[in-house]
Enzyme design. Structure first.
Site, PDB file in Angstrom:
ATOM      1  CB  ALA A  10      -0.913  -0.002   1.223  1.00 15.53           C
ATOM      2  N   GLY A  12       2.074   2.690  -2.789  1.00 14.79           N
ATOM      3  CA  GLY A  12       1.969   3.396  -4.079  1.00 14.79           C
ATOM      4  C   GLY A  12       1.342   4.770  -3.939  1.00 14.79           C
ATOM      5  NE  ARG A  16      -2.763   4.074 -12.390  1.00 15.32           N
ATOM      6  CZ  ARG A  16      -2.543   2.765 -12.548  1.00 15.32           C
ATOM      7  NH1 ARG A  16      -3.019   2.148 -13.623  1.00 15.32           N
ATOM      8  NH2 ARG A  16      -1.869   2.083 -11.650  1.00 15.32           N
ATOM      9  N   GLY A  78       8.755  -0.266  -6.820  1.00 16.20           N
ATOM     10  CA  GLY A  78       7.968  -1.348  -7.384  1.00 16.20           C
ATOM     11  C   GLY A  78       7.519  -2.385  -6.371  1.00 16.20           C
ATOM     12  CB  THR A  79       4.857  -5.005  -6.616  1.00 14.97           C
ATOM     13  OG1 THR A  79       5.306  -5.428  -7.905  1.00 14.97           O
ATOM     14  CG2 THR A  79       3.639  -4.133  -6.796  1.00 14.97           C
ATOM     15  CG  ASN A 170      -0.913 -10.745 -10.803  1.00 18.04           C
ATOM     16  OD1 ASN A 170      -1.364 -11.346  -9.841  1.00 18.04           O
ATOM     17  ND2 ASN A 170       0.087  -9.885 -10.717  1.00 18.04           N
ATOM     18  CG  ASN A 344     -45.628  11.282  17.438  1.00 19.60           C
ATOM     19  OD1 ASN A 344     -45.753  10.485  16.515  1.00 19.60           O
ATOM     20  ND2 ASN A 344     -45.770  12.595  17.273  1.00 19.60           N
ATOM     21  CB  ALA A 390     -47.301  22.778  17.044  1.00 22.21           C
TER      22      ALA A 390
HETATM   23  C1  UD1 Z   1      -0.109  -4.775 -10.188  1.00 21.24           C
HETATM   24  C2  UD1 Z   1       0.598  -5.993 -10.791  1.00 21.24           C
HETATM   25  C3  UD1 Z   1      -0.259  -6.541 -11.940  1.00 21.24           C
HETATM   26  C4  UD1 Z   1      -1.638  -6.872 -11.426  1.00 21.24           C
HETATM   27  C5  UD1 Z   1      -2.274  -5.693 -10.697  1.00 21.24           C
HETATM   28  C6  UD1 Z   1      -3.537  -6.137  -9.980  1.00 21.24           C
HETATM   29  C7  UD1 Z   1       3.036  -5.721 -10.591  1.00 21.24           C
HETATM   30  C8  UD1 Z   1       4.273  -5.304 -11.266  1.00 21.24           C
HETATM   31  N1  UD1 Z   1       1.912  -5.599 -11.296  1.00 21.24           N
HETATM   32  O1  UD1 Z   1      -0.186  -3.772 -11.191  1.00 21.24           O
HETATM   33  O2  UD1 Z   1       0.352  -7.697 -12.492  1.00 21.24           O
HETATM   34  O3  UD1 Z   1      -2.460  -7.285 -12.505  1.00 21.24           O
HETATM   35  O4  UD1 Z   1      -1.389  -5.171  -9.689  1.00 21.24           O
HETATM   36  O5  UD1 Z   1      -4.229  -5.064  -9.418  1.00 21.24           O
HETATM   37  O6  UD1 Z   1       3.078  -6.171  -9.459  1.00 21.24           O
HETATM   38  N2  UD1 Z   1       3.021  -0.664  -4.379  1.00 21.24           N
HETATM   39  C9  UD1 Z   1       3.924  -0.480  -3.355  1.00 21.24           C
HETATM   40  N3  UD1 Z   1       5.175  -0.043  -3.666  1.00 21.24           N
HETATM   41  C10 UD1 Z   1       5.578   0.217  -4.928  1.00 21.24           C
HETATM   42  C11 UD1 Z   1       4.662   0.020  -5.965  1.00 21.24           C
HETATM   43  C12 UD1 Z   1       3.373  -0.414  -5.649  1.00 21.24           C
HETATM   44  O7  UD1 Z   1       3.603  -0.710  -2.185  1.00 21.24           O
HETATM   45  O8  UD1 Z   1       6.746   0.603  -5.107  1.00 21.24           O
HETATM   46  C13 UD1 Z   1       1.656  -1.140  -4.034  1.00 21.24           C
HETATM   47  C14 UD1 Z   1       0.562  -0.177  -4.453  1.00 21.24           C
HETATM   48  O9  UD1 Z   1       0.268   0.725  -3.406  1.00 21.24           O
HETATM   49  C15 UD1 Z   1      -0.595  -1.108  -4.754  1.00 21.24           C
HETATM   50  C16 UD1 Z   1       0.068  -2.408  -5.173  1.00 21.24           C
HETATM   51  O10 UD1 Z   1       1.414  -2.336  -4.738  1.00 21.24           O
HETATM   52  O11 UD1 Z   1      -1.403  -1.367  -3.617  1.00 21.24           O
HETATM   53  C17 UD1 Z   1       0.034  -2.602  -6.681  1.00 21.24           C
HETATM   54  O12 UD1 Z   1       0.685  -1.503  -7.280  1.00 21.24           O
HETATM   55  P1  UD1 Z   1       0.083  -0.772  -8.557  1.00 21.24           P
HETATM   56  O13 UD1 Z   1       1.005   0.334  -8.948  1.00 21.24           O
HETATM   57  O14 UD1 Z   1      -1.336  -0.440  -8.320  1.00 21.24           O
HETATM   58  O15 UD1 Z   1       0.256  -1.947  -9.609  1.00 21.24           O
HETATM   59  P2  UD1 Z   1      -0.585  -2.230 -10.896  1.00 21.24           P
HETATM   60  O16 UD1 Z   1      -0.064  -1.416 -11.994  1.00 21.24           O
HETATM   61  O17 UD1 Z   1      -2.033  -2.138 -10.602  1.00 21.24           O
HETATM   62 CA    CA Z   2      -3.370  -1.461  -8.837  1.00 19.60          CA
END
Ligand code: UD1
Ligand code: CA
Length: 426
Positions: A10, A12, A16, A78-79, A170, A344, A390
């Site tokens: 969480a 990110g 958007r 990134g994730t 995914n 009432n 009233a």
């Molecule tokens: C991601 C997946 C995608 C999947 C989709 C589902 C990856 C690379 N892609 O894409 O395959 O179909 O979710 O909804 O994993 N986050 C962090 N740190 C970061 C980046 C993101 O904690 O550095 C968190 C975001 O807050 C979010 C989640 O990871 O809750 C997913 O990130 P988001 O940027 O929304 O990925 P998608 O592009 O939706």
């Molecule tokens: Ca997402």
């Protein structure tokens, strides 16, 4: 038994959403997105839950329930990097790690249980929750080989034209063997297009090692929906609302028009209560049996309604309790009020609960009769079987004794032989 820990991603930015509020704090059916996700982790028996935060960390931490660990991802790389950050708490964890995204509020606990069961029964290294959807824009695609084995997850921007046609996506939910997860995270290479480490790249890595990768597909495609935009937020809320209404109807509540009725999560309503059109019932409200609510009623958090109560059009109740058999049928507001049984509340009654600084309480006793258009300037107490005429304005701090009648502006005791007129008829 193998133990389970959960990592919720969480951090990110939620770019958007175009919002100053962190994405996971946006509301779906009365609660922040992330609360719905944390519910699922709790319901599937996660021993430890670690939320990875970054953007707006202080705001999110403030709203999280106690007992949830948080870790800061300083740079949003990134994730894959996000999961690595959570290693601070979970690196030495022996068991399975469930990965959830903070922005997928429609996941069901039973689906996640099925994912964990499949993961364990097949001794997989990774099990992916996939969904088969019509609108696949923005999701990573599940790439399978000729024998239908998963070999990779490809993000949309890296897909070939034919890979883009794949409808199995995914959901962002995984179950991993903890050892294998943390051992291999360091091997992920940065995605050159985005400059991020993708958690999803682990799948290709595992496939190359010939490790077992399993999938479970959500029974309902919507479960995989992630909120990226405000439009997604509205779509998810509409689906959740439908689920809530369905559940209530199955439990014996009549909802005359589901299309114009909004009921938040965690609302409890008793059997044979009828909810009429254009009614909004917010988070946590409790309503008893055999009530009639609406049309056009608004019940807000902190409200408890007993059995056989009628709350009619243009009535709002907030942080109040209403006793059995009470009627409040037209154009009224109750805020911070404790209303007894068989009261009432006349048309147009208003509790003036806010004095510009504090919220004050109004207490109305059993059997009281509040005349139309009465204003009760809180704090006020109306005794049992007491009455206001009233148009009365009962001023701040007044106590109307049991059985007495007050009228006028400011409201005064109606003179009578024994110190005021009583409501003998009651
Ligand atoms: C991601 C997946 C995608 C999947 C989709 C589902 C990856 C690379 N892609 O894409 O395959 O179909 O979710 O909804 O994993 N986050 C962090 N740190 C970061 C980046 C993101 O904690 O550095 C968190 C975001 O807050 C979010 C989640 O990871 O809750 C997913 O990130 P988001 O940027 O929304 O990925 P998608 O592009 O939706
Ligand atoms: Ca997402």
């Amino acid at each position: 038994m193998t133990q389970l820990a959960t990592i919720v991603l969480a951090a990110g930015k939620g770019t958007r959403m175009k919002s100053a509020t962190p994405k996971v704090l946006h509301d779906v059916c009365g609660r922040p997105l992330i609360d719905h996700v944390l519910d699922v982790a709790h319901q599937v028996g996660s021993l430890k839950t670690c939320v990875v935060l970054g953007h707006g960390i202080a705001k999110v931490q403030q709203r999280l329930p106690k007992g949830v660990l948080t870790v800061e991802q300083k740079q949003l790389l990134g994730t894959g990097d996000a999961v690595k950050t959570a290693g601070k708490f979970l690196k030495s964890f022996k068991g399975d790690i469930l990965i959830l995204c903070g922005d997928t509020p429609l996941l069901k606990a039973e689906t996640i249980k099925a994912l964990i069961n499949r993961h364990r029964s097949t001794k997989a290294v990774a099990t992916i929750l996939t969904a088969v959807v019509d609108n696949k824009t923005g999701y990573g695609r599940i790439i399978r080989n000729n024998s239908a084995k998963v070999v990779a997850i490809r993000e949309e921007n890296d897909c070939t034209e034919s890979e883009k046609d794949i409808r199995e996506i995914n959901s962002g939910v995984f179950c991993f063997n903890a050892n294998m997860l943390f051992e291999n995270l360091n091997k992920i290479k940065v995605n050159s297009r985005k400059g991020e480490y993708y958690l999803t790249d682990l799948v290709e890595l595992f496939a190359a090692q010939r490790s077992v990768i399993e999938t479970v597909t959500t029974p309902e495609p919507a479960e995989g929906l992630g909120v990226n935009t405000r439009e997604d937020l509205a779509v998810c809320a509409a689906i959740m609302r439908k689920r809530i209404l369905k559940q209530l109807m199955l439990s014996g509540v009549t909802i005359t028009d589901p299309l114009t009725t909004m009921i938040d999560s965690h609302v409890k309503i008793g059997e044979d209560t009828v909810i009429k059109p254009f009614t909004v019932i917010e988070h946590d409200v409790v309503i008893g049996k055999n009530c009639v609510i609406g049309p056009f009623a608004h019940l807000r958090p902190g409200t408890r309604i007993d059995d056989t109560v009628e709350i009619g059009n243009f009535a709002e109740v907030s942080r109040s309790t209403v006793g059995t058999g009470t009627f409040m049928k037209h154009f009224s507001f109750l805020g911070d009020a404790m209303v007894g049984r068989n009261v009432n509340i006349g048309a147009g009654t208003v509790t003036a609960n806010f004095d510009g600084k504090d919220k004050n309480r109004t207490v109305i006793g059993d059997g009281a009769f509040i005349g139309s258009d009465s204003i009760l300037v809180a704090p006020v107490k109306v005794g049992k079987k007491a009455m206001t005429g009233a148009g009365s304005v009962v001023t701040k701090g007044k106590v109307i004794p049991d059985g007495k009648i007050f009228v006028g502006m400011p409201a005064r005791l109606v003179p009578g032989p024994a110190g005021g007129t009583s409501r003998k008829a009651l």
